[in-house]
Enzyme design. Structure first.
Site, short mmCIF file in Angstrom:
data_model
loop_
_atom_site.label_atom_id
_atom_site.label_comp_id
_atom_site.label_asym_id
_atom_site.label_seq_id
_atom_site.Cartn_x
_atom_site.Cartn_y
_atom_site.Cartn_z
N GLY A 55 1.06 85.31 30.34
CA GLY A 55 0.43 84.90 31.60
C GLY A 55 0.07 86.13 32.40
O GLY A 55 0.55 87.23 32.10
N CYS A 82 5.42 87.96 25.67
CA CYS A 82 4.75 88.71 26.73
C CYS A 82 5.30 88.32 28.12
O CYS A 82 6.47 88.55 28.39
CB CYS A 82 3.23 88.54 26.61
N TYR A 83 4.50 87.66 28.97
CA TYR A 83 5.03 87.22 30.26
C TYR A 83 6.25 86.32 30.04
O TYR A 83 7.20 86.34 30.83
CB TYR A 83 3.96 86.47 31.06
N HIS A 170 2.18 90.03 20.86
CA HIS A 170 1.68 88.67 20.60
C HIS A 170 1.71 88.35 19.10
O HIS A 170 0.77 88.70 18.38
CB HIS A 170 0.25 88.52 21.13
N GLU A 172 1.23 85.61 17.75
CA GLU A 172 0.36 84.47 17.43
C GLU A 172 -1.07 84.87 17.07
O GLU A 172 -1.85 84.02 16.64
CB GLU A 172 0.33 83.47 18.61
N ASP A 228 -16.59 66.13 15.88
CA ASP A 228 -15.54 65.32 16.50
C ASP A 228 -15.91 63.84 16.56
O ASP A 228 -15.13 62.97 16.16
CB ASP A 228 -15.24 65.83 17.92
N LYS A 367 -9.57 71.65 16.20
CA LYS A 367 -10.82 71.48 15.45
C LYS A 367 -10.63 71.58 13.93
O LYS A 367 -11.16 70.78 13.18
CB LYS A 367 -11.80 72.55 15.93
#
Ligand code: XMP
Length: 509
Positions: A55, A82-83, A170, A172, A228, A367
């Site tokens: 964040g 992180c944050y 990070h 991710e 979608d 997606k």
């Protein structure tokens, strides 16, 4: 499917969706919730683990978002990123400061505690993506440092007895070496996940849920031909067959024969499929309009009008279906709940709509997961892997005013571009032709010509927020050029767009 859940508590981190995608890819289901959720609410979800996102704030400020401190006492494994690391450490008595030097980019990170649970098997040094100004300068009691960088001593830490783990980097993002290994360690070694999340039974579960909620009532879906709404139509058709009516508004601004292809796929299914050929209506409204924003507004408004006109002819339909997906919900700040909701406004639905309920069977999926479901439902690759196509269609790829002749010309030029670039093994994320409003002199046979300039655009991007132009080989570009100028009258010249975004955008208008 939901019995093994990891909660991702959001503090405004730009990569929160990537965290959720990574856990799901590792077969552990996760959902994103507000960072402000109380410990009591957390308990109700019965998660096997919690991840605190990054964040933009400074954890030591009174005004910065904080999680309920009672969450750290629940005994549920927690990973702060992180944050998320900073707020966890600050909340537990550590110190967070803003040093003179921040770290941005892939930073060499060394594992410093070789018995670390979280960093087990992670190469050292590893290049991890860092993006922080603040850092934890003093660990809370009971924590040990597990990784360091040149400018950040506490790049990772853990308190194994309390099941609390944290990383300044990070894990991710793809840019981090071994980031997935860190996540794997947390999910499987700390949270003891079984890794049972699969999409295999998704269709079966949703079909049951839809049938139960809808009963014998009727459902209306606006089908655009995008991934979608197409997958949504195929899933609903499987669940409720003829109780489903799909309205496909063909505004005439689709790509070459795209409307026919959509009709061919869906008119074969057991559902009521209505194709509204509204090209004339749209062209009339667009006549003489050159401003891109005006074009967008006219098309958006006309779309709603056509949809309303058609649906009013159908008599009472109790449910409206939408192809809303999880990122739509996350971006609109909403919460994903059941398949069927009485109301929410992600789809831009007016508050006073007449429907008894809204059906959104894809609202928990990303997606790429929607694409997997589409394939499982037997939709063709051309639909499932369709590149993004703007709602206003070719109207914003014809510079200046729009006529039927220009539309025909662009459809055919675009078809050639798609055919040729589509043959490449590694395709750009989006590629198309633009009909410019410039004419240039040429020569065909013994005649001088004065015809259109067609631009070719191909971009490489991961998020469409920024992009780079794709360096398509000259061989392919030459083929496109000779085919367009050879096969189409009225085109004298082909140019290739070599601008990135910024400063340009993907579309020309
Ligand atoms: P830009 O041109 O803004 O495009 O760099 C980024 C992505 O958004 C698509 N795009 C639109 N999609 N309605 C849409 O549904 C629009 O008005 C619109 N304008 C751009 C574009 O195709 C690209 O994928």
């Amino acid at each position: 499917m939901k019995n093994e859940l990891v909660l991702i508590l959001d503090f405004g981190g730009q990569y929160k969706e990537l965290i959720s995608r990574m856990t799901r890819r590792l077969n552990v289901y996760s959902e994103i919730k507000s960072g402000k959720i109380s410990a009591e609410e957390v308990k109700k979800f019965n998660p096997i683990g919690i991840i605190l996102t990054g964040g933009p704030n400074s954890a030591y400020l009174e005004t910065s978002p904080k999680c309920d401190p009672a969450i750290f006492e629940l005994g549920i494994p927690i990973l702060g990123i992180c944050y998320g690391m900073q707020t966890m450490c600050f909340s537990l008595g550590g110190r967070v400061e803003t040093p003179n030097v921040g770290e941005y980019g892939r930073i060499e990170t060394n594992t410093v505690a070789h018995n670390s649970v979280l960093m087990q098997g992670v190469k050292s040094p590893a290049r991890m993506l860092m993006s922080h100004t603040d850092q934890v300068t003093q660990l809370p009691q009971g924590f040990v440092r597990t990784a360091s960088t040149a400018h950040c001593q506490n790049a990772a830490c853990e308190n194994v007895s309390r099941n609390l783990y944290a990383v300044q980097f990070h894990p991710e993002v793809e840019l981090s070496d071994d980031g997935e290994k860190v996540m794997h360690n947390f999910l499987f070694n700390v949270c003891k996940a079984a890794g049972s999340y699969r999409l295999d039974d998704y269709i079966e579960t949703r079909v049951k849920a839809i049938r139960q909620a809808v009963g014998t009532k009727r459902v209306l879906l606006g089908l655009s031909g995008g991934v979608d709404s197409s997958v949504c139509a195929a899933l609903l058709s499987k669940a409720i067959g003829e109780q489903l009516t799909c309205i496909f508004v063909d505004h005439g601004l689709m790509r070459y024969k795209e409307g026919d292809a959509i009709e061919a796929i869906f008119s074969k299914k057991k559902l009521h499929f209505i194709r509204v050929n509204a090209a004339d209506r749209f062209l009339k409204k667009l006549k003489g309009i050159s401003s891109p924003e005006e074009k967008r507004k006219i098309i958006g408004a006309e779309f709603v009008r056509v949809f309303e006109d058609e649906s009013s002819k159908l008599g009472d339909i109790e449910f409206l279906a939408q192809g809303t997906i999880y990122p739509d919900i996350i971006e609109s700040g909403g919460e994903f709940g059941d398949t069927i909701k009485s109301h929410h406004n992600v789809g831009g639905l007016p508050d006073n709509h007449k429907f008894e309920g809204i059906v959104e069977p894809l609202s928990g999926l990303f997606k790429d997961e929607v694409r997997i479901i589409g394939k499982m439902l037997g939709l063709p690759d051309s639909l499932v892997y369709r590149q993004p196509f703007p709602g206003p269609g070719l109207a914003i790829r014809i510079m200046g005013d729009i006529t039927q002749a220009k539309l025909d010309l662009l459809q055919r030029a675009d078809h050639i571009v798609c055919e040729e670039i589509g043959k490449l093994r590694k395709k750009p994320q989006q590629y198309f032709a633009v009909l410019t409003d410039t004419r240039s002199v040429g020569v065909k046979g013994d005649h001088r010509t004065y015809d259109y300039v067609v631009a070719v655009r191909a971009v490489t991007t991961s998020d469409f927020m920024t992009c780079e132009y794709t360096p398509i080989s000259h061989k392919v570009l030459s083929k496109i050029s000779s085919r367009i100028t050879g096969e189409l009258a009225n085109v004298s010249r082909i140019v290739y767009d070599i601008t990135s975004k910024p400063p340009a955008t993907v579309e020309w208008e």
